[in-house]
Design a protein around this motif. Structure first.
Motif, PDB file in Angstrom:
ATOM      1  N   VAL A  46     -33.251  33.118  -8.601  1.00  0.00           N
ATOM      2  CA  VAL A  46     -33.495  32.167  -8.789  1.00  0.00           C
ATOM      3  C   VAL A  46     -32.900  30.904  -9.327  1.00  0.00           C
ATOM      4  N   LEU A  47     -32.775  31.292 -10.938  1.00  0.00           N
ATOM      5  CA  LEU A  47     -32.444  30.522 -12.077  1.00  0.00           C
ATOM      6  C   LEU A  47     -31.348  31.149 -11.662  1.00  0.00           C
ATOM      7  N   LEU A  48     -30.464  32.808 -11.168  1.00  0.00           N
ATOM      8  CA  LEU A  48     -28.960  33.144 -11.369  1.00  0.00           C
ATOM      9  C   LEU A  48     -28.306  32.398 -10.870  1.00  0.00           C
ATOM     10  N   ILE A  49     -28.706  32.656  -9.955  1.00  0.00           N
ATOM     11  CA  ILE A  49     -28.129  31.572  -8.234  1.00  0.00           C
ATOM     12  C   ILE A  49     -28.229  29.846  -9.295  1.00  0.00           C
ATOM     13  N   ALA A  50     -29.100  29.142  -9.289  1.00  0.00           N
ATOM     14  CA  ALA A  50     -29.004  28.006 -10.224  1.00  0.00           C
ATOM     15  C   ALA A  50     -27.720  28.036 -11.297  1.00  0.00           C
ATOM     16  N   ILE A  51     -28.108  28.723 -11.909  1.00  0.00           N
ATOM     17  CA  ILE A  51     -26.886  28.840 -13.296  1.00  0.00           C
ATOM     18  C   ILE A  51     -25.381  29.125 -12.123  1.00  0.00           C
ATOM     19  N   TRP A  52     -25.662  29.961 -11.667  1.00  0.00           N
ATOM     20  CA  TRP A  52     -23.872  30.069 -10.386  1.00  0.00           C
ATOM     21  C   TRP A  52     -23.510  28.247  -9.629  1.00  0.00           C
ATOM     22  N   LEU A  53     -24.193  27.855  -8.839  1.00  0.00           N
ATOM     23  CA  LEU A  53     -24.237  26.327  -8.935  1.00  0.00           C
ATOM     24  C   LEU A  53     -24.154  25.235  -9.726  1.00  0.00           C
ATOM     25  N   PHE A  54     -24.579  25.510 -11.046  1.00  0.00           N
ATOM     26  CA  PHE A  54     -24.167  24.462 -11.522  1.00  0.00           C
ATOM     27  C   PHE A  54     -22.793  24.592 -12.273  1.00  0.00           C
ATOM     28  N   ALA A  55     -22.624  26.417 -12.653  1.00  0.00           N
ATOM     29  CA  ALA A  55     -20.919  26.199 -13.178  1.00  0.00           C
ATOM     30  C   ALA A  55     -19.986  25.298 -12.096  1.00  0.00           C
ATOM     31  N   VAL A  56     -20.572  25.808 -10.518  1.00  0.00           N
ATOM     32  CA  VAL A  56     -19.232  25.217  -9.346  1.00  0.00           C
ATOM     33  C   VAL A  56     -20.105  23.821  -9.654  1.00  0.00           C
ATOM     34  N   TYR A  57     -20.584  23.525  -9.927  1.00  0.00           N
ATOM     35  CA  TYR A  57     -21.049  21.323 -10.241  1.00  0.00           C
ATOM     36  C   TYR A  57     -20.166  20.914 -11.257  1.00  0.00           C
ATOM     37  N   MET A  58     -20.287  21.885 -12.420  1.00  0.00           N
ATOM     38  CA  MET A  58     -19.129  21.191 -13.201  1.00  0.00           C
ATOM     39  C   MET A  58     -17.968  21.384 -13.481  1.00  0.00           C
ATOM     40  N   ARG A  59     -17.505  22.446 -12.524  1.00  0.00           N
ATOM     41  CA  ARG A  59     -15.793  22.635 -12.578  1.00  0.00           C
ATOM     42  C   ARG A  59     -15.372  21.608 -11.315  1.00  0.00           C
ATOM     43  N   VAL A  60     -16.420  21.328 -10.716  1.00  0.00           N
ATOM     44  CA  VAL A  60     -16.125  20.083  -9.062  1.00  0.00           C
ATOM     45  C   VAL A  60     -15.660  18.910  -9.704  1.00  0.00           C
ATOM     46  N   LEU A  61     -17.107  18.334 -10.789  1.00  0.00           N
ATOM     47  CA  LEU A  61     -17.199  17.388 -11.685  1.00  0.00           C
ATOM     48  C   LEU A  61     -16.069  16.824 -12.377  1.00  0.00           C
ATOM     49  N   SER A  62     -15.504  18.164 -13.261  1.00  0.00           N
ATOM     50  CA  SER A  62     -14.397  18.026 -14.255  1.00  0.00           C
ATOM     51  C   SER A  62     -12.509  18.062 -13.814  1.00  0.00           C
ATOM     52  N   LYS A  63     -12.750  18.376 -12.007  1.00  0.00           N
ATOM     53  CA  LYS A  63     -11.727  18.277 -11.180  1.00  0.00           C
ATOM     54  C   LYS A  63     -11.063  17.482 -10.935  1.00  0.00           C
ATOM     55  N   SER A  64     -12.746  16.350 -10.285  1.00  0.00           N
ATOM     56  CA  SER A  64     -11.713  15.053 -10.391  1.00  0.00           C
ATOM     57  C   SER A  64     -11.798  14.410 -10.453  1.00  0.00           C
ATOM     58  N   THR A  65     -11.204  13.473  -9.663  1.00  0.00           N
ATOM     59  CA  THR A  65      -9.983  12.230 -10.782  1.00  0.00           C
ATOM     60  C   THR A  65     -10.531  10.761  -9.682  1.00  0.00           C
ATOM     61  N   VAL A  66     -11.043  11.629  -8.884  1.00  0.00           N
ATOM     62  CA  VAL A  66     -11.444   9.894  -8.347  1.00  0.00           C
ATOM     63  C   VAL A  66     -12.617   9.416  -8.511  1.00  0.00           C
ATOM     64  N   ILE A  67     -13.956  10.336  -9.336  1.00  0.00           N
ATOM     65  CA  ILE A  67     -15.149   9.840  -9.660  1.00  0.00           C
ATOM     66  C   ILE A  67     -14.899   8.994 -11.763  1.00  0.00           C
ATOM     67  N   HIS A  68     -15.142   8.167 -11.272  1.00  0.00           N
ATOM     68  CA  HIS A  68     -15.183   7.218 -12.753  1.00  0.00           C
ATOM     69  C   HIS A  68     -15.645   8.076 -14.008  1.00  0.00           C
ATOM     70  N   SER A  69     -14.654   8.795 -15.044  1.00  0.00           N
ATOM     71  CA  SER A  69     -15.561   9.364 -16.198  1.00  0.00           C
ATOM     72  C   SER A  69     -16.741   8.734 -16.699  1.00  0.00           C
ATOM     73  N   ASN A  70     -17.207   7.779 -16.850  1.00  0.00           N
ATOM     74  CA  ASN A  70     -18.329   7.438 -17.195  1.00  0.00           C
ATOM     75  C   ASN A  70     -19.440   8.153 -15.880  1.00  0.00           C
ATOM     76  N   LEU A  71     -19.533   8.073 -14.689  1.00  0.00           N
ATOM     77  CA  LEU A  71     -20.610   8.203 -13.728  1.00  0.00           C
ATOM     78  C   LEU A  71     -20.035  10.428 -14.413  1.00  0.00           C
TER      79      LEU A  71
END
Length: 338
Positions: A24-49
């Motif tokens: 389960v931890l391996l799955i969580a790490i994979w989802l965390f990597a995807v989540y961080m990549r989506v946040l970093s590529k988002s130009t709509v979400i404010h940088s503070n958020l």
């Protein structure tokens, strides 16, 4: 080392739980990597958020990564004292709770400063970074005082954390009510062109989208905290005192429930915010939903992707055109409703 059956029982069951928890931890790490990549590529979400959401998930995943030391320990012995592992867990846990107040503060500021909050000069998260550094120093000092204060100080520390979680839940409800009232007031005055620029209108719409996340995200985090708190209290005051040989077994079961809750906390923003959900889908099924044509800019070595639907309609544009098209669409939408 061999398992100490005198200290801990249920060796086979505990090791089986460790194996499941590791998967389960391996799955969580994979989802965390995807989540961080989506946040970093988002130009709509404010940088503070983005910084606050990333910080909360980083703290959660750090608690799970500390758990790796338990997977490598086959002795069946567990230390109840203030070890480095336990200290990291409590510090991350405390900072995660304080991050909920950071999130509420940032959204409240965005709600009342929507006219200029999205300007480029306010998109650098210097203030949020300083706040996190101050909170880290405060938590480290508080935790050190708790270690020196003994059992009474530890109980007071836990009580303060529990009280802060209740405050976060109440403040969230107040924020959601005031947010709806404020946004309704702004919508009723949207015809006043001089009051609301295109950037202000855009930020108001983004506030509404983010509120869809906040309305579920913070109550979920607080309820998740309460569940962890109750299970931890049962573990310490019941199992540890009355059945110490079963402590390691129930400790493993506790962490087996934490990892899915951490993954759910990342899935809520990914599925509730339209912009994040769109990027999440594109990242997961990159080559399934649309056909892509690759072009190379003649003026530089940068590559980008033009995505078309099956009917041939362009779904993405060159990087220098995305921002202009975004605001042009909002201008047209507000002009139509007016």
């Amino acid at each position: 080392s061999s398992w100490n059956s005198t200290v801990s029982c249920c060796m086979t069951t505990t090791k089986a739980i460790h194996l499941v928890d590791f998967c389960v931890l391996l799955i969580a790490i994979w989802l965390f990597a995807v989540y961080m990549r989506v946040l970093s590529k988002s130009t709509v979400i404010h940088s503070n958020l983005k910084l606050i959401l990333a910080a909360i998930s980083t703290l959660d995943i750090s608690v799970l990564l500390v758990r790796v030391a338990d997977f490598l320990d086959f002795s069946g012995v567990y230390s109840f004292g203030p070890t480095l592992q336990n200290s990291i867990k409590m510090i991350c846990f405390s900072l995660g709770l304080l991050s909920l107040f950071n999130l509420l503060g940032e959204r409240t500021f965005a709600l009342y400063a929507y006219r200029w909050y999205d300007r480029p000069e306010y998109k650098r998260p210097h203030v949020v970074t300083i706040i996190y550094l101050l909170q880290l120093i405060f938590v480290l000092i508080s935790y050190r005082l708790v270690q020196n204060g003994g059992t009474a100080a530890a109980q007071l520390y836990v009580a303060i954390i529990f009280f802060c979680a209740l405050i976060a839940l109440v403040v969230t409800i107040i924020y959601l009510i005031s947010s709806r009232i404020r946004q309704h007031f702004v919508r009723t005055h949207r015809f006043d062109i001089t009051r609301h620029s295109i950037s202000g209108q855009y930020q108001m719409i983004e506030n509404q989208r983010c509120d869809r996340v906040i309305a579920i995200y913070i109550p979920y985090q607080v309820l998740s905290f309460f569940l962890t708190f109750v299970m931890g209290a049962v573990l310490v005051f019941q199992v540890q005192q009355k059945e110490p040989r079963k402590y390691l077994l129930f400790h493993s079961l506790l962490y087996l429930t934490i990892a899915p809750r951490v993954m759910m906390s990342m899935l809520i923003p990914l599925t509730r915010h339209p912009a994040l959900y769109k990027q999440f889908r594109q990242l997961i099924c990159r080559n399934r939903c649309h056909r892509s044509d690759h072009y190379e800019l003649s003026s530089s070595d940068t590559r980008y992707v033009l995505v078309h639907s099956n009917a041939g309609k362009p779904l993405t544009f060159a990087p220098e055109r995305e921002a202009d098209l975004y605001f042009e669409n909002y201008t047209a939408a507000w002009g139509w409703t007016a």
